[in-house]
Design a protein around this motif. Structure first.
Motif, PDB file in Angstrom:
ATOM      1  N   ASN A   1       1.001  -1.132   0.131  1.00 40.30           N
ATOM      2  CA  ASN A   1       0.038  -0.091   0.006  1.00 40.30           C
ATOM      3  C   ASN A   1       0.848   1.313  -0.110  1.00 40.30           C
ATOM      4  O   ASN A   1       0.517   2.245  -0.616  1.00 40.30           O
ATOM      5  CB  ASN A   1      -0.875   0.061   1.262  1.00 40.30           C
ATOM      6  N   ALA A   2       1.866   1.058   0.506  1.00 38.95           N
ATOM      7  CA  ALA A   2       2.813   2.231   0.573  1.00 38.95           C
ATOM      8  C   ALA A   2       3.279   2.666  -0.530  1.00 38.95           C
ATOM      9  O   ALA A   2       3.551   3.585  -1.308  1.00 38.95           O
ATOM     10  CB  ALA A   2       4.045   2.178   1.465  1.00 38.95           C
ATOM     11  N   VAL A   3       3.765   1.373  -1.508  1.00 40.46           N
ATOM     12  CA  VAL A   3       4.287   1.636  -2.744  1.00 40.46           C
ATOM     13  C   VAL A   3       3.201   2.043  -3.660  1.00 40.46           C
ATOM     14  O   VAL A   3       3.518   2.847  -4.421  1.00 40.46           O
ATOM     15  CB  VAL A   3       4.632   0.227  -3.095  1.00 40.46           C
ATOM     16  N   MET A   4       1.994   1.833  -3.458  1.00 39.35           N
ATOM     17  CA  MET A   4       1.013   2.203  -4.288  1.00 39.35           C
ATOM     18  C   MET A   4       0.818   3.591  -4.266  1.00 39.35           C
ATOM     19  O   MET A   4       0.644   4.382  -5.224  1.00 39.35           O
ATOM     20  CB  MET A   4      -0.546   1.503  -3.917  1.00 39.35           C
ATOM     21  N   ARG A   5       0.832   4.285  -2.959  1.00 37.63           N
ATOM     22  CA  ARG A   5       0.498   5.709  -2.897  1.00 37.63           C
ATOM     23  C   ARG A   5       1.672   6.585  -3.616  1.00 37.63           C
ATOM     24  O   ARG A   5       1.499   7.576  -4.136  1.00 37.63           O
ATOM     25  CB  ARG A   5       0.546   5.933  -1.540  1.00 37.63           C
ATOM     26  N   ILE A   6       2.965   6.134  -3.427  1.00 40.52           N
ATOM     27  CA  ILE A   6       3.780   6.555  -3.867  1.00 40.52           C
ATOM     28  C   ILE A   6       3.947   6.639  -5.594  1.00 40.52           C
ATOM     29  O   ILE A   6       4.158   7.455  -6.245  1.00 40.52           O
ATOM     30  CB  ILE A   6       5.259   6.206  -3.431  1.00 40.52           C
ATOM     31  N   ALA A   7       3.540   5.416  -6.073  1.00 42.59           N
ATOM     32  CA  ALA A   7       3.436   5.109  -7.546  1.00 42.59           C
ATOM     33  C   ALA A   7       2.544   6.135  -8.039  1.00 42.59           C
ATOM     34  O   ALA A   7       2.526   6.590  -8.859  1.00 42.59           O
ATOM     35  CB  ALA A   7       3.117   3.753  -7.674  1.00 42.59           C
ATOM     36  N   ALA A   8       1.323   6.293  -7.371  1.00 44.50           N
ATOM     37  CA  ALA A   8       0.164   7.160  -7.615  1.00 44.50           C
ATOM     38  C   ALA A   8       0.855   8.578  -8.050  1.00 44.50           C
ATOM     39  O   ALA A   8       0.343   9.266  -8.845  1.00 44.50           O
ATOM     40  CB  ALA A   8      -0.821   7.340  -6.826  1.00 44.50           C
ATOM     41  N   VAL A   9       1.774   9.168  -6.960  1.00 48.53           N
ATOM     42  CA  VAL A   9       2.112  10.239  -7.347  1.00 48.53           C
ATOM     43  C   VAL A   9       3.171  10.460  -8.460  1.00 48.53           C
ATOM     44  O   VAL A   9       3.156  11.178  -9.239  1.00 48.53           O
ATOM     45  CB  VAL A   9       3.120  10.766  -5.944  1.00 48.53           C
ATOM     46  N   GLU A  10       4.102   9.378  -8.474  1.00 48.56           N
ATOM     47  CA  GLU A  10       5.222   9.552  -9.500  1.00 48.56           C
ATOM     48  C   GLU A  10       4.626   9.164 -10.793  1.00 48.56           C
ATOM     49  O   GLU A  10       4.870   9.763 -11.803  1.00 48.56           O
ATOM     50  CB  GLU A  10       5.900   8.228  -9.436  1.00 48.56           C
ATOM     51  N   LEU A  11       3.247   8.647 -11.159  1.00 45.91           N
ATOM     52  CA  LEU A  11       2.708   8.257 -12.372  1.00 45.91           C
ATOM     53  C   LEU A  11       1.648   9.398 -12.858  1.00 45.91           C
ATOM     54  O   LEU A  11       1.041   9.157 -13.968  1.00 45.91           O
ATOM     55  CB  LEU A  11       2.363   6.848 -12.390  1.00 45.91           C
ATOM     56  N   ALA A  12       1.321  10.219 -11.659  1.00 46.62           N
ATOM     57  CA  ALA A  12       0.108  11.238 -12.154  1.00 46.62           C
ATOM     58  C   ALA A  12       0.547  11.897 -13.275  1.00 46.62           C
ATOM     59  O   ALA A  12      -0.337  12.372 -14.102  1.00 46.62           O
ATOM     60  CB  ALA A  12      -0.080  11.856 -10.886  1.00 46.62           C
ATOM     61  N   PRO A  13       1.751  12.556 -13.609  1.00 43.69           N
ATOM     62  CA  PRO A  13       2.109  12.997 -14.835  1.00 43.69           C
ATOM     63  C   PRO A  13       1.427  12.670 -16.052  1.00 43.69           C
ATOM     64  O   PRO A  13       1.276  13.121 -17.102  1.00 43.69           O
ATOM     65  CB  PRO A  13       3.449  13.473 -14.866  1.00 43.69           C
ATOM     66  N   ARG A  14       1.576  11.274 -16.198  1.00 45.47           N
ATOM     67  CA  ARG A  14       1.009  10.402 -17.247  1.00 45.47           C
ATOM     68  C   ARG A  14      -0.394  10.154 -17.074  1.00 45.47           C
ATOM     69  O   ARG A  14      -0.565   9.149 -18.050  1.00 45.47           O
ATOM     70  CB  ARG A  14       2.064   9.313 -17.365  1.00 45.47           C
ATOM     71  N   LYS A  15      -0.848  10.651 -16.295  1.00 52.07           N
ATOM     72  CA  LYS A  15      -2.271  10.260 -15.952  1.00 52.07           C
ATOM     73  C   LYS A  15      -2.744   8.507 -15.673  1.00 52.07           C
ATOM     74  O   LYS A  15      -3.834   8.278 -16.143  1.00 52.07           O
ATOM     75  CB  LYS A  15      -3.349  10.641 -16.979  1.00 52.07           C
ATOM     76  N   ILE A  16      -1.630   8.014 -15.045  1.00 54.54           N
ATOM     77  CA  ILE A  16      -1.785   6.595 -14.918  1.00 54.54           C
ATOM     78  C   ILE A  16      -2.158   6.593 -13.225  1.00 54.54           C
ATOM     79  O   ILE A  16      -1.359   7.165 -12.478  1.00 54.54           O
ATOM     80  CB  ILE A  16      -0.377   5.816 -15.082  1.00 54.54           C
ATOM     81  N   ARG A  17      -3.350   5.867 -13.186  1.00 49.42           N
ATOM     82  CA  ARG A  17      -3.964   5.773 -11.919  1.00 49.42           C
ATOM     83  C   ARG A  17      -3.385   4.614 -11.116  1.00 49.42           C
ATOM     84  O   ARG A  17      -3.381   3.224 -11.962  1.00 49.42           O
ATOM     85  CB  ARG A  17      -5.368   6.134 -11.911  1.00 49.42           C
ATOM     86  N   VAL A  18      -3.201   4.584  -9.924  1.00 51.18           N
ATOM     87  CA  VAL A  18      -2.719   3.539  -9.152  1.00 51.18           C
ATOM     88  C   VAL A  18      -3.541   3.472  -7.903  1.00 51.18           C
ATOM     89  O   VAL A  18      -3.607   4.221  -7.031  1.00 51.18           O
ATOM     90  CB  VAL A  18      -1.197   3.680  -8.936  1.00 51.18           C
ATOM     91  N   ASN A  19      -4.154   2.263  -7.484  1.00 48.60           N
ATOM     92  CA  ASN A  19      -4.982   1.994  -6.434  1.00 48.60           C
ATOM     93  C   ASN A  19      -4.949   0.671  -6.019  1.00 48.60           C
ATOM     94  O   ASN A  19      -4.102  -0.271  -6.494  1.00 48.60           O
ATOM     95  CB  ASN A  19      -6.617   2.260  -6.810  1.00 48.60           C
ATOM     96  N   SER A  20      -5.320   0.248  -4.985  1.00 49.84           N
ATOM     97  CA  SER A  20      -5.517  -0.975  -4.331  1.00 49.84           C
ATOM     98  C   SER A  20      -6.658  -1.413  -3.850  1.00 49.84           C
ATOM     99  O   SER A  20      -7.459  -0.823  -3.269  1.00 49.84           O
ATOM    100  CB  SER A  20      -4.250  -1.372  -3.207  1.00 49.84           C
ATOM    101  N   VAL A  21      -6.837  -2.762  -3.975  1.00 46.50           N
ATOM    102  CA  VAL A  21      -8.216  -3.492  -3.288  1.00 46.50           C
ATOM    103  C   VAL A  21      -7.752  -4.104  -2.090  1.00 46.50           C
ATOM    104  O   VAL A  21      -6.633  -4.933  -2.376  1.00 46.50           O
ATOM    105  CB  VAL A  21      -8.975  -4.159  -4.406  1.00 46.50           C
ATOM    106  N   SER A  22      -8.392  -4.255  -1.219  1.00 47.67           N
ATOM    107  CA  SER A  22      -8.077  -4.845   0.046  1.00 47.67           C
ATOM    108  C   SER A  22      -9.236  -5.797   0.564  1.00 47.67           C
ATOM    109  O   SER A  22     -10.086  -5.170   1.512  1.00 47.67           O
ATOM    110  CB  SER A  22      -7.813  -3.584   1.361  1.00 47.67           C
ATOM    111  N   PRO A  23      -9.245  -6.879   0.256  1.00 45.59           N
ATOM    112  CA  PRO A  23     -10.352  -7.503   0.746  1.00 45.59           C
ATOM    113  C   PRO A  23     -10.073  -8.136   2.035  1.00 45.59           C
ATOM    114  O   PRO A  23      -9.138  -8.477   2.475  1.00 45.59           O
ATOM    115  CB  PRO A  23     -10.423  -8.902  -0.306  1.00 45.59           C
ATOM    116  N   GLY A  24     -11.324  -8.591   2.639  1.00 42.98           N
ATOM    117  CA  GLY A  24     -11.359  -9.334   3.873  1.00 42.98           C
ATOM    118  C   GLY A  24     -11.206 -10.832   3.517  1.00 42.98           C
ATOM    119  O   GLY A  24     -11.022 -11.254   2.297  1.00 42.98           O
TER     120      GLY A  24
END
Length: 247
Positions: free
Chosen positions: A156-179
């Motif tokens: 999840n930490a990588v996901m959030r940082i990747a979302a920032v890094e890839l935002a200039p290319r409009k690439i969205r990064v998210n995570s799904v956390s099931p139970g």
């Protein structure tokens, strides 16, 4: 539904469980899908059932990830959707933890996922979508889950940082956390049918909605994150656990 027509999607660990369900949903919504897994027989069977392309790759091996990236580049040039799903589960207390178990879980769930993203960033089309499969245990504190939970929290930490890094290319990064989800992963831990039944009852007792989730539910959420309806969502972790983490 054809929300994803013209899109190319890669699903790691797509031969069973959540990966299989996600691959099916993505294909039903019009995407061209590639699935990966470690066992050739399982991948060939799943690919034939789903009508998708299968590729044997061990997400715990960076060299295998590089081979997968080379195959995708040669065959498709670019992809639009990356669902980093492959993972393993081992439960040990911190005191009883072994280096083998640690390396296996962290190697696949964190290192493998990290380098899958790293190697596929150049192959993602601008405006694409990356989804990590995390877990509600990333923010919970259950006994005997320290290695697995840590691997998902790191993800999840990588996901959030990747979302920032890839935002200039409009690439969205998210995570799904099931139970708890009805998949084969718990069977691989060696529990008997009676033990699995007791485990299900124990989990259901702790879930406000009083049921175990379905892989199809997760697959639909992955497809949602991958489509235009989620075009303003990035850096988000969506917990879907029937309210389990609330109690």
């Amino acid at each position: 539904m054809d929300h994803l027509t013209g899109k190319i999607a890669l699903v790691t660990g797509g031969n069973s469980g959540i990966g299989y369900a996600a691959a099916r949903e993505l294909k039903q919504q019009g995407a061209q899908v590639i699935i990966t897994g470690r066992r050739k027989e399982a991948i060939d069977k799943a690919a034939a059932e789903l009508g998708v392309v299968g590729f044997v790759a061990d997400q715990g091996q960076v060299a295998a990830i590089e081979e997968l990236a080379a195959f995708v580049k040669d065959s498709y040039h670019k992809i639009d959707i990356l669902f980093i799903n492959a993972g393993v589960l081992e439960g040990e207390s911190i005191e009883q933890a072994t280096e083998k178990a640690f390396d296996n879980v962290i190697g696949v769930n964190f290192k493998g996922a990290y380098f899958t993203l790293s190697k596929f960033i150049p192959l993602l089309n601008d405006g694409g979508s990356v989804v990590f499969l995390s877990s509600n245990t990333a923010s919970m504190n259950g006994a005997n889950s320290s290695i697995y939970s840590s691997s998902k929290a790191a993800l999840n930490a990588v996901m959030r940082i990747a979302a920032v890094e890839l935002a200039p290319r409009k690439i969205r990064v998210n995570s799904v956390s099931p139970g708890p989800i009805q998949t084969e992963i718990l069977n691989k831990l060696g529990y008997s049918n009676e033990q699995l039944l007791q485990l299900n009852e124990w989990m259901i007792d702790r879930i406000p909605l009083k049921k175990i989730g379905k892989a199809e539910d997760v697959g639909k959420l992955v497809a949602y994150f991958s489509g235009d309806a989620a075009s303003f969502i990035t850096g988000a972790e969506l917990i879907m656990d029937g309210g389990m983490s609330l109690t």
